[in-house]
Design a protein around this motif. Sequence first.
Motif, PDB file in Angstrom:
ATOM      1  N   LYS A   3       2.181 -15.605   8.614  1.00 15.92           N
ATOM      2  CA  LYS A   3       2.557 -16.875   7.746  1.00 15.92           C
ATOM      3  C   LYS A   3       2.459 -16.528   6.181  1.00 15.92           C
ATOM      4  N   ARG A   4       2.072 -15.251   5.894  1.00  9.28           N
ATOM      5  CA  ARG A   4       1.839 -14.992   4.372  1.00  9.28           C
ATOM      6  C   ARG A   4       3.041 -15.148   3.667  1.00  9.28           C
ATOM      7  N   PRO A   5       3.188 -15.625   2.168  1.00 12.08           N
ATOM      8  CA  PRO A   5       4.643 -15.327   1.719  1.00 12.08           C
ATOM      9  C   PRO A   5       4.723 -14.013   1.166  1.00 12.08           C
ATOM     10  N   HIS A   6       6.068 -13.723   1.231  1.00 10.80           N
ATOM     11  CA  HIS A   6       6.436 -12.393   0.724  1.00 10.80           C
ATOM     12  C   HIS A   6       6.176 -12.129  -0.735  1.00 10.80           C
ATOM     13  N   LEU A   7       6.143 -11.061  -1.134  1.00 13.12           N
ATOM     14  CA  LEU A   7       5.875 -10.884  -2.542  1.00 13.12           C
ATOM     15  C   LEU A   7       6.254  -9.346  -2.873  1.00 13.12           C
ATOM     16  N   ASP A   8       7.304  -9.194  -3.674  1.00 12.89           N
ATOM     17  CA  ASP A   8       7.850  -7.745  -4.229  1.00 12.89           C
ATOM     18  C   ASP A   8       7.020  -7.272  -5.345  1.00 12.89           C
ATOM     19  N   ILE A   9       6.239  -6.415  -5.051  1.00 10.65           N
ATOM     20  CA  ILE A   9       5.259  -5.692  -6.193  1.00 10.65           C
ATOM     21  C   ILE A   9       6.151  -4.517  -6.957  1.00 10.65           C
ATOM     22  N   THR A  10       6.233  -4.580  -8.148  1.00  3.89           N
ATOM     23  CA  THR A  10       6.854  -3.440  -8.950  1.00  3.89           C
ATOM     24  C   THR A  10       5.848  -2.754  -9.841  1.00  3.89           C
ATOM     25  N   LEU A  11       5.356  -1.507  -9.275  1.00  2.00           N
ATOM     26  CA  LEU A  11       4.410  -0.563 -10.037  1.00  2.00           C
ATOM     27  C   LEU A  11       5.154   0.102 -11.246  1.00  2.00           C
ATOM     28  N   CYS A  12       4.498  -0.054 -12.437  1.00  4.00           N
ATOM     29  CA  CYS A  12       5.179   0.431 -13.631  1.00  4.00           C
ATOM     30  C   CYS A  12       4.738   2.095 -13.596  1.00  4.00           C
ATOM     31  N   VAL A 281      -6.061  -0.050  -9.587  1.00  2.00           N
ATOM     32  CA  VAL A 281      -4.767  -0.582  -9.583  1.00  2.00           C
ATOM     33  C   VAL A 281      -4.518  -0.804  -7.840  1.00  2.00           C
ATOM     34  N   GLU A 282      -5.121   0.268  -7.079  1.00  2.00           N
ATOM     35  CA  GLU A 282      -4.877  -0.045  -5.418  1.00  2.00           C
ATOM     36  C   GLU A 282      -5.913  -1.455  -5.302  1.00  2.00           C
ATOM     37  N   GLU A 283      -6.800  -1.284  -5.880  1.00  2.00           N
ATOM     38  CA  GLU A 283      -7.684  -2.565  -5.359  1.00  2.00           C
ATOM     39  C   GLU A 283      -7.058  -3.873  -5.632  1.00  2.00           C
ATOM     40  N   VAL A 284      -6.236  -3.986  -6.795  1.00  2.00           N
ATOM     41  CA  VAL A 284      -5.364  -5.112  -7.036  1.00  2.00           C
ATOM     42  C   VAL A 284      -4.190  -5.336  -6.093  1.00  2.00           C
ATOM     43  N   ILE A 285      -3.528  -4.439  -5.857  1.00  2.00           N
ATOM     44  CA  ILE A 285      -2.472  -4.193  -4.726  1.00  2.00           C
ATOM     45  C   ILE A 285      -3.255  -4.842  -3.284  1.00  2.00           C
ATOM     46  N   ASP A 286      -4.327  -4.105  -2.983  1.00  2.00           N
ATOM     47  CA  ASP A 286      -4.971  -4.676  -1.839  1.00  2.00           C
ATOM     48  C   ASP A 286      -5.445  -6.021  -1.734  1.00  2.00           C
ATOM     49  N   ALA A 287      -5.721  -6.606  -2.824  1.00  2.00           N
ATOM     50  CA  ALA A 287      -6.116  -8.046  -3.029  1.00  2.00           C
ATOM     51  C   ALA A 287      -4.938  -8.941  -2.861  1.00  2.00           C
ATOM     52  N   PHE A 288      -3.701  -8.389  -3.279  1.00  2.00           N
ATOM     53  CA  PHE A 288      -2.422  -9.254  -3.072  1.00  2.00           C
ATOM     54  C   PHE A 288      -1.913  -9.167  -1.692  1.00  2.00           C
ATOM     55  N   ALA A 290      -3.678  -8.861   1.017  1.00  3.04           N
ATOM     56  CA  ALA A 290      -4.673  -9.792   1.831  1.00  3.04           C
ATOM     57  C   ALA A 290      -4.219 -11.302   1.784  1.00  3.04           C
ATOM     58  N   ARG A 291      -3.241 -11.605   0.776  1.00  4.07           N
ATOM     59  CA  ARG A 291      -2.790 -12.912   0.567  1.00  4.07           C
ATOM     60  C   ARG A 291      -1.318 -13.265   0.945  1.00  4.07           C
ATOM     61  N   TYR A 292      -0.443 -11.955   0.585  1.00  4.39           N
ATOM     62  CA  TYR A 292       0.752 -11.890   0.550  1.00  4.39           C
ATOM     63  C   TYR A 292       1.363 -10.733   1.576  1.00  4.39           C
ATOM     64  N   ASP A 293       2.645 -11.015   2.245  1.00  5.71           N
ATOM     65  CA  ASP A 293       3.279  -9.867   2.634  1.00  5.71           C
ATOM     66  C   ASP A 293       4.048  -9.203   1.767  1.00  5.71           C
ATOM     67  N   VAL A 294       3.425  -8.061   1.225  1.00  8.39           N
ATOM     68  CA  VAL A 294       3.839  -7.472   0.070  1.00  8.39           C
ATOM     69  C   VAL A 294       4.747  -6.263   0.367  1.00  8.39           C
ATOM     70  N   LYS A 295       5.668  -5.841  -0.369  1.00 10.24           N
ATOM     71  CA  LYS A 295       6.519  -4.667  -0.354  1.00 10.24           C
ATOM     72  C   LYS A 295       6.357  -4.282  -1.967  1.00 10.24           C
ATOM     73  N   VAL A 296       5.918  -2.825  -2.051  1.00  8.32           N
ATOM     74  CA  VAL A 296       5.695  -2.398  -3.104  1.00  8.32           C
ATOM     75  C   VAL A 296       6.554  -1.136  -3.597  1.00  8.32           C
ATOM     76  N   LYS A 297       7.259  -1.373  -4.566  1.00  8.71           N
ATOM     77  CA  LYS A 297       8.159  -0.230  -5.201  1.00  8.71           C
ATOM     78  C   LYS A 297       7.853   0.254  -6.554  1.00  8.71           C
TER      79      LYS A 297
END
Length: 323
Positions: A3-12, A281-288, A290-297
């Motif tokens: 049920k977690r909302p989808h979130l696209d994460i873009t790493l700089c 940085v990895e800690e921040v991504i892991d925190a998201f 845990a709350r969102y369905d993340v896709k990282v690019k």
Amino acid sequence: MDKRPHLDITLCAPRGFCAGVDRAIQIVELALQKYGAPVYVRHAIVHNKYVVAGLEEKGAIFVEELDEIPETDAPVVFSAHGVPKSVPADAKARNMFYLDATCPLVSKVHVEATRHFEEGHEIVLIGHAGHPEVVGTMGQLPPGSVTLIETVHDVGGFEPKDPSTLAFVTQTTLSVDDTREIVEALRARFPLINGPHKEDICYATTNRQESIKAVAPTVEAMIVVGSPHSSNSQRLVEVAKRAGCKHAVLVDRASEIDWSIYGNIKSLGVSAGASAPESLVEEVIDAFAARYDVKVKTTTTAEENIAFNIPKVLRNLETAAGK
């Protein structure tokens, strides 16, 4: 069902550690390996409390001034930001064994400022008052030799002794765009002013800002991982906002994230200042995650393969460690 909302994460990319920071941390770690604890460090080796705490656990002792260090044969390391000339002079007078971890790109600015002074120029330093790098650069020359300019407004009020003998240098971790505006204002008022042969703002600061500019307009929010004491990290947040991302914030680590900001956002950009380790940085991504369905690019705007030599007394250890 997730049920977690989808979130696209873009790493700089590039992000995080630069060559100067990497070198400074290596110097402390290799000194501990070669000479044992304690190793004293004058000022935070880099502006990141997580890095500092990790080195303290290994036996580093951080002080602000040399007079806090007892009489000792232990190595004393100067931070990556550089120090006034009075500091190594004081260390020599006290027979201290010291290792200078000043970033070579900061040392380049010191050399430039000294060259201008020896050629009879009146020197302007573009930078932030009180920042250790600024204190170190101004401390290369006699008191009163350098005028600090922080803003375009300061340029209007600056009255040199002789406009025909001016030269400027800059702090290495400034906003590229802000600095360009200040330099343009200086050149407009003082057309004969001498500048650096090559840009003083370091490659890593420039690259991280360019990466932010590419990503910020494409995401709803941005997180820059870094310390509030870190000039280059603060500038990344400013650059993100200027590039069109209103919700850009600086966090030291994931525990500082204000989750009320993010709600149902669909896209997030993540970068890190030059003194922030990738583990945060990895800690921040892991925190998201845990709350969102993340896709990282990752969005890469430059490749970095720069490395700086460490002091000769530590180089055999560096080879042994496979660095």
